[in-house]
Design a protein around this motif. Structure first.
Motif, PDB file in Angstrom:
ATOM      1  N   ALA A  39       2.527  -8.930  -4.491  1.00  0.00           N
ATOM      2  CA  ALA A  39       2.981  -9.189  -3.127  1.00  0.00           C
ATOM      3  C   ALA A  39       4.504  -9.183  -3.101  1.00  0.00           C
ATOM      4  O   ALA A  39       5.138 -10.072  -3.667  1.00  0.00           O
ATOM      5  N   SER A  41       8.201  -9.145  -1.095  1.00  0.00           N
ATOM      6  CA  SER A  41       8.891  -9.475   0.153  1.00  0.00           C
ATOM      7  C   SER A  41      10.254  -8.789   0.226  1.00  0.00           C
ATOM      8  O   SER A  41      10.976  -8.955   1.202  1.00  0.00           O
ATOM      9  N   TYR A  64       3.266  -5.221   0.959  1.00  0.00           N
ATOM     10  CA  TYR A  64       4.146  -6.137   1.677  1.00  0.00           C
ATOM     11  C   TYR A  64       3.517  -6.473   3.017  1.00  0.00           C
ATOM     12  O   TYR A  64       2.740  -5.694   3.582  1.00  0.00           O
ATOM     13  N   LEU A  65       3.796  -7.669   3.505  1.00  0.00           N
ATOM     14  CA  LEU A  65       3.296  -8.117   4.794  1.00  0.00           C
ATOM     15  C   LEU A  65       4.313  -7.732   5.865  1.00  0.00           C
ATOM     16  O   LEU A  65       5.420  -8.272   5.899  1.00  0.00           O
ATOM     17  N   LEU A 126      -2.623 -11.664   4.626  1.00  0.00           N
ATOM     18  CA  LEU A 126      -2.639 -11.849   3.177  1.00  0.00           C
ATOM     19  C   LEU A 126      -4.061 -12.131   2.688  1.00  0.00           C
ATOM     20  O   LEU A 126      -4.503 -11.587   1.669  1.00  0.00           O
ATOM     21  N   TRP A 136      -3.353 -11.654  -8.316  1.00  0.00           N
ATOM     22  CA  TRP A 136      -2.129 -11.201  -7.660  1.00  0.00           C
ATOM     23  C   TRP A 136      -0.904 -11.764  -8.358  1.00  0.00           C
ATOM     24  O   TRP A 136      -0.974 -12.752  -9.088  1.00  0.00           O
ATOM     25  N   THR A 138       3.259 -12.884  -7.912  1.00  0.00           N
ATOM     26  CA  THR A 138       4.265 -13.313  -6.944  1.00  0.00           C
ATOM     27  C   THR A 138       5.607 -13.549  -7.651  1.00  0.00           C
ATOM     28  O   THR A 138       5.664 -13.662  -8.871  1.00  0.00           O
TER      29      THR A 138
END
Length: 230
Positions: A39, A41, A64-65, A126, A136, A138
């Protein structure tokens, strides 16, 4: 592997890899859980992990969100990273457009209820994307916030029901920036303008001298996390 066996494996690996470099954690992660994703950002920590992951396992999915509310510099950083590494980030969008959100919850929900806004634009998307994976990765660090102080390099994420890897959990901000400079990495230029932590444009401000690095997130609210990390 049942849940108890998985938790035992994670516990043992967390102890073994605690003193290892992030690259070693990433290597173990992708070899043990091939159905894994990262993930991203596009913040300082995450561009470090993008670089490491390209060296360790360039085929691993990176998503990516896209809240539709990021700074233009964040989108430009995404584009520059894609060009440098020849990769394509997976874009994950909310179910509601900003217009639909305004119709259902009122204009500028981030001002009246930032937690609800984060749930719609970050947490729900997510949850959907993580449902496709077994693990996942991070970029959280223990010294970023009290809520992250106990993060392990490998742990079972009860909230989302999968294995979670935090390869640079024990790094400091100096460690991150030393790696960026030594490897001449692309990074979000907002970091040079007193934005140590970068979220959505509507909920992120510059941090003043002496303030906590995350003071610029949801300023004026008793909120320090968007809900992605327990």
């Amino acid at each position: 592997m049942n849940l108890l066996e998985k938790e035992a494996l994670i516990r043992d690996a967390a102890e073994t890899l605690e003193s290892q470099r992030p690259e070693a954690v990433l290597k173990w992660a992708v070899e043990t859980f091939p159905n894994i994703t990262f993930a991203c950002s596009f913040g300082a920590e995450d561009v470090v992990l993008v670089d490491m992951l390209q060296k360790v396992s360039p085929s691993t999915d990176i998503f990516y969100l896209d809240t539709d509310l990021h700074f233009k510099e964040t989108y430009e950083t995404r584009d520059r990273l894609e060009a440098r590494y020849g990769l394509k980030f997976i874009r994950v969008s909310p179910k509601l457009t900003l217009e639909q959100q305004a119709e259902r919850h009122g204009d500028e929900l981030w001002k009246s209820d930032p937690t609800a806004c984060c749930n719609i634009r970050k947490v729900e998307p997510l949850t959907d994307i993580l449902g496709k994976y077994e693990a996942w990765i991070t970029g959280i660090r223990r010294d970023q916030a009290p809520t992250r102080a106990n993060a392990k390099k490998i742990e079972y994420d009860v909230k989302f029901g999968l294995v979670k890897f935090n390869p640079i959990a024990d790094w400091t901000s100096d460690d991150v920036w030393n790696y960026i400079r030594e490897n001449e990495l692309i990074y979000n230029p907002l970091h040079d303008q007193y934005y140590p932590s970068i979220g959505c444009e509507k909920c992120t401000r510059q941090v003043l001298p002496g303030e906590d690095p995350r003071a610029g997130r949801w300023s004026g609210f008793e909120k320090t996390e968007c809900g992605l990390h327990k």
